[in-house]
Design a protein around this motif. Structure first.
Motif, PDB file in Angstrom:
ATOM      1  N   LEU A 242       8.956  -9.533   0.011  1.00  0.00           N
ATOM      2  CA  LEU A 242       8.929  -9.964  -1.392  1.00  0.00           C
ATOM      3  C   LEU A 242       8.041  -9.038  -2.225  1.00  0.00           C
ATOM      4  O   LEU A 242       8.381  -8.681  -3.347  1.00  0.00           O
ATOM      5  N   THR A 243       6.900  -8.631  -1.641  1.00  0.00           N
ATOM      6  CA  THR A 243       6.015  -7.703  -2.369  1.00  0.00           C
ATOM      7  C   THR A 243       6.758  -6.409  -2.674  1.00  0.00           C
ATOM      8  O   THR A 243       6.729  -5.897  -3.792  1.00  0.00           O
ATOM      9  N   LEU A 244       7.445  -5.882  -1.637  1.00  0.00           N
ATOM     10  CA  LEU A 244       8.190  -4.631  -1.829  1.00  0.00           C
ATOM     11  C   LEU A 244       9.255  -4.787  -2.908  1.00  0.00           C
ATOM     12  O   LEU A 244       9.399  -3.930  -3.776  1.00  0.00           O
ATOM     13  N   ALA A 245      10.000  -5.909  -2.833  1.00  0.00           N
ATOM     14  CA  ALA A 245      11.073  -6.130  -3.807  1.00  0.00           C
ATOM     15  C   ALA A 245      10.491  -6.197  -5.214  1.00  0.00           C
ATOM     16  O   ALA A 245      11.031  -5.622  -6.149  1.00  0.00           O
ATOM     17  N   ARG A 246       9.347  -6.879  -5.339  1.00  0.00           N
ATOM     18  CA  ARG A 246       8.728  -6.997  -6.670  1.00  0.00           C
ATOM     19  C   ARG A 246       8.299  -5.617  -7.180  1.00  0.00           C
ATOM     20  O   ARG A 246       8.565  -5.245  -8.318  1.00  0.00           O
ATOM     21  N   LEU A 247       7.671  -4.831  -6.279  1.00  0.00           N
ATOM     22  CA  LEU A 247       7.220  -3.497  -6.707  1.00  0.00           C
ATOM     23  C   LEU A 247       8.397  -2.615  -7.093  1.00  0.00           C
ATOM     24  O   LEU A 247       8.341  -1.877  -8.074  1.00  0.00           O
ATOM     25  N   GLU A 248       9.472  -2.707  -6.307  1.00  0.00           N
ATOM     26  CA  GLU A 248      10.637  -1.857  -6.582  1.00  0.00           C
ATOM     27  C   GLU A 248      11.329  -2.243  -7.888  1.00  0.00           C
ATOM     28  O   GLU A 248      11.915  -1.411  -8.550  1.00  0.00           O
ATOM     29  N   ASN A 249      11.250  -3.537  -8.221  1.00  0.00           N
ATOM     30  CA  ASN A 249      11.936  -3.991  -9.439  1.00  0.00           C
ATOM     31  C   ASN A 249      11.073  -3.922 -10.679  1.00  0.00           C
ATOM     32  O   ASN A 249      11.500  -4.345 -11.745  1.00  0.00           O
ATOM     33  N   THR A 250       9.823  -3.438 -10.525  1.00  0.00           N
ATOM     34  CA  THR A 250       8.964  -3.314 -11.705  1.00  0.00           C
ATOM     35  C   THR A 250       8.899  -1.852 -12.096  1.00  0.00           C
ATOM     36  O   THR A 250       8.250  -1.064 -11.422  1.00  0.00           O
ATOM     37  N   PRO A 251       9.611  -1.473 -13.167  1.00  0.00           N
ATOM     38  CA  PRO A 251       9.514  -0.069 -13.572  1.00  0.00           C
ATOM     39  C   PRO A 251       8.092   0.276 -13.996  1.00  0.00           C
ATOM     40  O   PRO A 251       7.419  -0.567 -14.612  1.00  0.00           O
ATOM     41  N   ALA A 252       7.655   1.485 -13.670  1.00  0.00           N
ATOM     42  CA  ALA A 252       6.269   1.892 -13.957  1.00  0.00           C
ATOM     43  C   ALA A 252       5.933   1.690 -15.438  1.00  0.00           C
ATOM     44  O   ALA A 252       4.828   1.286 -15.783  1.00  0.00           O
ATOM     45  N   ALA A 253       6.935   1.959 -16.304  1.00  0.00           N
ATOM     46  CA  ALA A 253       6.660   1.894 -17.741  1.00  0.00           C
ATOM     47  C   ALA A 253       6.320   0.481 -18.201  1.00  0.00           C
ATOM     48  O   ALA A 253       5.624   0.297 -19.198  1.00  0.00           O
ATOM     49  N   SER A 254       6.832  -0.519 -17.453  1.00  0.00           N
ATOM     50  CA  SER A 254       6.622  -1.893 -17.915  1.00  0.00           C
ATOM     51  C   SER A 254       5.310  -2.487 -17.399  1.00  0.00           C
ATOM     52  O   SER A 254       5.050  -3.654 -17.594  1.00  0.00           O
ATOM     53  N   LEU A 255       4.513  -1.673 -16.695  1.00  0.00           N
ATOM     54  CA  LEU A 255       3.258  -2.212 -16.148  1.00  0.00           C
ATOM     55  C   LEU A 255       2.349  -2.674 -17.285  1.00  0.00           C
ATOM     56  O   LEU A 255       2.177  -1.968 -18.270  1.00  0.00           O
ATOM     57  N   SER A 256       1.787  -3.844 -17.091  1.00  0.00           N
ATOM     58  CA  SER A 256       0.942  -4.367 -18.166  1.00  0.00           C
ATOM     59  C   SER A 256      -0.344  -3.542 -18.233  1.00  0.00           C
ATOM     60  O   SER A 256      -0.702  -2.838 -17.314  1.00  0.00           O
ATOM     61  N   GLU A 257      -1.003  -3.656 -19.347  1.00  0.00           N
ATOM     62  CA  GLU A 257      -2.235  -2.891 -19.543  1.00  0.00           C
ATOM     63  C   GLU A 257      -3.412  -3.635 -18.906  1.00  0.00           C
ATOM     64  O   GLU A 257      -4.454  -3.803 -19.531  1.00  0.00           O
ATOM     65  N   ALA A 258      -3.223  -4.100 -17.670  1.00  0.00           N
ATOM     66  CA  ALA A 258      -4.315  -4.820 -17.014  1.00  0.00           C
ATOM     67  C   ALA A 258      -5.266  -3.813 -16.381  1.00  0.00           C
ATOM     68  O   ALA A 258      -4.838  -2.742 -15.953  1.00  0.00           O
ATOM     69  N   TRP A 259      -6.549  -4.149 -16.334  1.00  0.00           N
ATOM     70  CA  TRP A 259      -7.547  -3.279 -15.709  1.00  0.00           C
ATOM     71  C   TRP A 259      -8.339  -4.098 -14.691  1.00  0.00           C
ATOM     72  O   TRP A 259      -8.657  -5.247 -14.927  1.00  0.00           O
ATOM     73  N   VAL A 260      -8.641  -3.479 -13.559  1.00  0.00           N
ATOM     74  CA  VAL A 260      -9.371  -4.170 -12.498  1.00  0.00           C
ATOM     75  C   VAL A 260     -10.736  -3.519 -12.367  1.00  0.00           C
ATOM     76  O   VAL A 260     -10.830  -2.283 -12.356  1.00  0.00           O
ATOM     77  N   ASP A 261     -11.772  -4.341 -12.233  1.00  0.00           N
ATOM     78  CA  ASP A 261     -13.101  -3.768 -12.035  1.00  0.00           C
ATOM     79  C   ASP A 261     -13.150  -3.160 -10.632  1.00  0.00           C
ATOM     80  O   ASP A 261     -12.965  -3.847  -9.631  1.00  0.00           O
ATOM     81  N   LEU A 262     -13.396  -1.858 -10.569  1.00  0.00           N
ATOM     82  CA  LEU A 262     -13.278  -1.135  -9.299  1.00  0.00           C
ATOM     83  C   LEU A 262     -14.284  -1.613  -8.249  1.00  0.00           C
ATOM     84  O   LEU A 262     -13.940  -1.856  -7.105  1.00  0.00           O
ATOM     85  N   ARG A 263     -15.535  -1.731  -8.672  1.00  0.00           N
ATOM     86  CA  ARG A 263     -16.569  -2.105  -7.708  1.00  0.00           C
ATOM     87  C   ARG A 263     -16.263  -3.479  -7.097  1.00  0.00           C
ATOM     88  O   ARG A 263     -16.321  -3.653  -5.873  1.00  0.00           O
ATOM     89  N   ALA A 264     -15.874  -4.432  -7.967  1.00  0.00           N
ATOM     90  CA  ALA A 264     -15.566  -5.778  -7.476  1.00  0.00           C
ATOM     91  C   ALA A 264     -14.372  -5.728  -6.526  1.00  0.00           C
ATOM     92  O   ALA A 264     -14.351  -6.398  -5.489  1.00  0.00           O
ATOM     93  N   LEU A 265     -13.383  -4.898  -6.869  1.00  0.00           N
ATOM     94  CA  LEU A 265     -12.191  -4.783  -6.016  1.00  0.00           C
ATOM     95  C   LEU A 265     -12.573  -4.246  -4.630  1.00  0.00           C
ATOM     96  O   LEU A 265     -12.162  -4.799  -3.597  1.00  0.00           O
ATOM     97  N   LEU A 266     -13.382  -3.173  -4.617  1.00  0.00           N
ATOM     98  CA  LEU A 266     -13.774  -2.574  -3.328  1.00  0.00           C
ATOM     99  C   LEU A 266     -14.561  -3.583  -2.496  1.00  0.00           C
ATOM    100  O   LEU A 266     -14.332  -3.715  -1.281  1.00  0.00           O
ATOM    101  N   GLU A 267     -15.444  -4.298  -3.152  1.00  0.00           N
ATOM    102  CA  GLU A 267     -16.267  -5.278  -2.422  1.00  0.00           C
ATOM    103  C   GLU A 267     -15.402  -6.388  -1.836  1.00  0.00           C
ATOM    104  O   GLU A 267     -15.582  -6.782  -0.680  1.00  0.00           O
ATOM    105  N   ARG A 268     -14.431  -6.860  -2.643  1.00  0.00           N
ATOM    106  CA  ARG A 268     -13.565  -7.952  -2.163  1.00  0.00           C
ATOM    107  C   ARG A 268     -12.731  -7.497  -0.966  1.00  0.00           C
ATOM    108  O   ARG A 268     -12.625  -8.199   0.030  1.00  0.00           O
TER     109      ARG A 268
END
Ligand code: ADP
Length: 418
Positions: A242-268
């Motif tokens: 399902l993850t693969l299907a979702r990624l394949e069906n999401t064109p790069a251009a339509s990616l939302s302008e979401a931002w992830v805090d890098l340090r928090a992501l690495l720690e998690r």
């Protein structure tokens, strides 16, 4: 002797007739000479009947010339259009000699416009299926075959069958990509079916055992435990699909302008790996201090999925007691930053490296399955990276370990604090 007026008149009449006869012959002669010379130049100066005739001939000739020019222009336009046609087009005479072909046909069949005109096509393209198609030895009027490292689809149509020289039109199409996609789709369906069939068979066997044999509570617990393992495996597979299907069906251009805090992501991700590993490996995290203030473009779940897959693999393919390191490096002078997952585990032989991100590609299938692998982890990583314009670099040496590096361009990074 006196000359009578009647005689004078007759003399003048005779002279006039002679003059007229001579003049007519002279004009006739000029007209004929002009015609013999092809009537290319303007008509000679004439008068009388010949002038009218010359004018009519001249008008008809100029009209014919104009029509020929128009037709030539139309033919040239038509040939230009055929030239840029994406399909290959090729005309053969009744002896299978090449009469005309466009650029696409030259590329598909490997023909040289200067050398191969009037050559017999069977001598130039010797693929047996193609030769059979030309000789009418096939039921169908089309054939697919490998030529020049491509898959070609060729359609053959004869035309002008009533004329003494019926010609053949060949239409060629490069179907390499389509054939590869079809093969990948078939392989994918076969792989998924195979992955699902094995756990289902195990579960069905246990269900039958539980139904037919009177097992002790301990035996029952053991059977249920093994069934649980198989359902977990199927759940992991479906989740990855399902993850693969979702990624394949999401064109790069339509990616939302979401931002992830890098340090928090690495720690998690690091914490998550430590919990799953239960202390079997050393799991250092490096460069965390320099990760503060950076954000990564995209969905947290996607980046989490990519990093967890790499950390999970590193742990699974590194014997207990080994080291798995997570390492962030900020953008260097070339503008690229990186997150590397390095282990000192079993490593991967060089010949496998180019295929690792293919769906279901595994170096050792049983080791992957035994450790809960679906064969889709690196395919997911690749898709996440592709969507963000990032790259995956893999270095590995059998027996020494591997390093999977996410190379991140500045376009997917943002500095939020100094
Ligand atoms: P799997 O679920 O099988 O791990 P992946 O797509 O994540 O599927 O990885 C594909 C294959 O790459 C694995 O089956 C394994 O053979 C190899 N591989 C991935 N990561 C590592 C690693 N850190 N060390 C050794 N081999 C690895």
């Amino acid at each position: 002797m006196t000359v009578q007026p009647l005689e004078i008149s007759l003399g003048l009449l005779a002279a006039a007739l002679v003059y007229q006869g001579l003049s007519q012959r002279w004009r006739q002669h000029r007209l004929e000479r002009w015609l013999q010379q092809g009537a290319d130049k303007a008509a000679p100066e004439l008068w009388g009947r010949q002038a009218r005739l010359a004018e009519r001939i001249e008008r008809a000739l100029r009209e014919r010339e104009r029509q020929a020019r128009d037709e030539q222009q139309r033919l040239a336009q038509f040939l230009d259009a055929l030239e840029v046609h994406p399909n290959g087009l090729l005309l053969l005479d009744p002896q299978d000699q090449v009469r005309w072909f466009n650029t696409a046909a030259a590329q598909h069949l490997g023909l040289d416009p200067a050398r191969d005109q009037l050559q017999n096509l069977r001598n130039l393209v010797r693929a047996p299926i193609f030769v059979a198609l030309l000789s009418g030895g096939r039921d169908s009027d089309q054939a697919q075959f490998a030529w020049n490292h491509r898959q070609l689809l060729v359609l053959s149509r004869r035309f002008g069958l009533q004329s003494p020289n019926p010609m053949t039109l060949l239409v060629t199409q490069d179907v390499t990509e389509r054939t590869q996609l079809e093969r990948m789709r078939r392989d994918f369906v076969a792989n998924v079916s195979h992955e699902v069939r094995s756990p289902l068979t195990v579960i069905a066997g246990f269900v039958e055992t539980l139904q037919t044999l009177a097992l002790t509570p301990k035996e029952q617990q053991h059977a249920l435990g093994l069934m649980r393992q198989q359902t977990d495996r199927m759940q992991a597979l479906v989740a990855d699909l399902l993850t693969l299907a979702r990624l394949e069906n999401t064109p790069a251009a339509s990616l939302s302008e979401a931002w992830v805090d890098l340090r928090a992501l690495l720690e998690r991700c690091h914490q998550h790996a430590e919990v799953a590993d239960q202390g079997h490996h050393a799991l250092p995290i490096r460069g965390l201090e320099t990760a503060a203030g950076w954000s990564l473009k995209g969905q947290e779940s996607d980046w989490h999925s990519a990093l967890s897959n790499l950390l999970g693999n590193a742990v699974r393919y590194t014997p207990a007691g080994g080291t798995v390191e997570l390492h962030w490096t900020p953008p260097d002078a070339s503008g690229w930053a990186s997150i590397a997952v390095r282990d000192n585990g079993i490593g991967i032989a060089a010949e496998h490296l180019p295929r690792l991100t293919e769906r279901f590609y595994r170096v050792d299938a049983s080791r992957s399955r035994d450790t809960g692998g679906t064969g889709l982890g690196l395919a997911i990583v690749k898709h996440v990276l592709q969507q963000h314009g990032a790259e995956l670099a893999i270095e590995s040496e059998p027996g020494r370990g591997s390093c999977f590096t996410l190379r991140l361009p500045l376009s997917c990074l943002r500095r939020t604090e100094a």
